[in-house]
Design an enzyme around this catalytic site. Sequence first.
Site, PDB file in Angstrom:
ATOM      1  CG  ASP A 242       4.546 -41.089 -27.043  1.00  0.00           C
ATOM      2  OD1 ASP A 242       4.479 -39.528 -26.877  1.00  0.00           O
ATOM      3  OD2 ASP A 242       5.493 -41.669 -27.959  1.00  0.00           O
TER       4      ASP A 242
ATOM      5  CG  ASP B 202      -8.673 -48.061 -17.456  1.00  0.00           C
ATOM      6  OD1 ASP B 202      -9.545 -47.040 -16.964  1.00  0.00           O
ATOM      7  OD2 ASP B 202      -9.319 -48.943 -18.113  1.00  0.00           O
TER       8      ASP B 202
ATOM      9  CE1 TYR C 273     -13.465 -42.687 -26.563  1.00  0.00           C
ATOM     10  CE2 TYR C 273     -15.344 -43.117 -26.054  1.00  0.00           C
ATOM     11  CZ  TYR C 273     -14.073 -43.422 -26.170  1.00  0.00           C
ATOM     12  OH  TYR C 273     -13.028 -43.898 -25.468  1.00  0.00           O
TER      13      TYR C 273
HETATM   14  C1  IPM Z   1     -15.275 -45.064 -19.608  1.00  0.00           C
HETATM   15  C2  IPM Z   1     -15.453 -46.591 -20.181  1.00  0.00           C
HETATM   16  C3  IPM Z   1     -16.024 -46.140 -22.175  1.00  0.00           C
HETATM   17  C4  IPM Z   1     -15.660 -45.050 -22.206  1.00  0.00           C
HETATM   18  C5  IPM Z   1     -16.268 -47.425 -22.647  1.00  0.00           C
HETATM   19  C6  IPM Z   1     -17.516 -48.057 -21.992  1.00  0.00           C
HETATM   20  C7  IPM Z   1     -17.473 -46.709 -24.056  1.00  0.00           C
HETATM   21  O1  IPM Z   1     -14.118 -47.155 -20.757  1.00  0.00           O
HETATM   22  O2  IPM Z   1     -15.697 -44.576 -19.667  1.00  0.00           O
HETATM   23  O3  IPM Z   1     -14.295 -45.373 -19.645  1.00  0.00           O
HETATM   24  O4  IPM Z   1     -14.276 -45.082 -23.383  1.00  0.00           O
HETATM   25  O5  IPM Z   1     -15.611 -43.797 -22.272  1.00  0.00           O
HETATM   26 MN    MN Z   2     -12.104 -46.083 -19.791  1.00  0.00          MN
END
Ligand code: IPM
Ligand code: MN
Length: 350
Positions: A221, A249, A137
């Site tokens: 994975d 997620d 990042y």
């Molecule tokens: C999160 C989001 C962010 C990330 C994006 C919007 C850059 O997906 O907070 O999980 O990847 O960290």
């Molecule tokens: Mn995210």
Amino acid sequence: MHHRIALIPGDGIGPEVIAQAVRVVDALAKDGGFTVAWTTLDVGADRYLRDGATLPDEAFAFLRDESDAVLLGALGDPRVPSNVHARDILLGLRFRLDLYVNFRPVKLLDARFCPLKDKTPDDVDMVVFRENTEGLYTGIGGQFKRDTDDEVAIEAELNTRKGVERIIRAAFEYARAHGRGSVCMSDKSNAMRHGHDLWQRVFKIVAAEYPEIKSFHLFVDVLTMEMVRAPERFEVIVTNNLFGDIVTDLGAQIQGGIGLAASANVHPGKHALFEPVHGSAPELAGKGVANPLAAILTAGWMLEHLGHADCNARIHAAVTQALAAGDVTRELGGTLGTVEVADRVLARLV
Ligand code: IPM
Ligand code: MN
């Protein structure tokens, strides 16, 4: 006790759900013997479209020096297709305030909302510690011969000894403080032999300092498979920035969906920014139908961070009851609007 909280309501549904979280916090403050001063910052898509500012210096200085916590709605607006404001504000604060812990609880509150067969709230109850300041990042890299057939694009993954050690330590400290029995570290060291070998070595060294906590490792994975097959294996997970983004997620879905997922970005002892995991859902904005529960649960974690773990427990209990009663918005199978859902939570805050 007095808390100074900066609000970044954000774009789309952000302001609607944050308003409900504020109501819940104010109600708890009233009978909890503490006060809250809210300051709403003028940053977000509207501000960017007005004068081009994303995270101006005075806003940053306010967040750094004059607030005890930040509560953020969600950022993203179709009028800003580049999403530059969201990147400057959210990623900017993570980096500039060095919020190295991205704390993402994955807790199923009601079995009916779990997409996994036969799993109960006891089975889905873990916390992910996502490294939040390095990894893939940082933007380190570059493009060469752009827009030609010979184009090269490099995205470098940064792993520092200090960065890896502090997030792993934060995971173990959390496990110790909250009676969690295990920490799972996840990487891809079978393919990424430099950076993730560092994770392997540091994990073993830090784990040895916490002999009462079981430590184990899974390649990422395998982790995704196991979170679906047997989520009960996990109590605390620690991983790098990108893998943490992806597995949280997945975690959001197994705990009932993105409308119930809370998160915190923290530099322990210094700064903290709290945000629901969901996005700004522009198509739902202004209709009063957005689910405020993730924002409310996120505010609960903010209160815990500010020393009110009892308030977080009360919020979780009230939200659990509201879910059980079906007092929810449409995407969870209910019929209520944003404000009504918050009303039902407020009525259950005992
Ligand atoms: C999160 C989001 C962010 C990330 C994006 C919007 C850059 O997906 O907070 O999980 O990847 O960290
Ligand atoms: Mn995210």
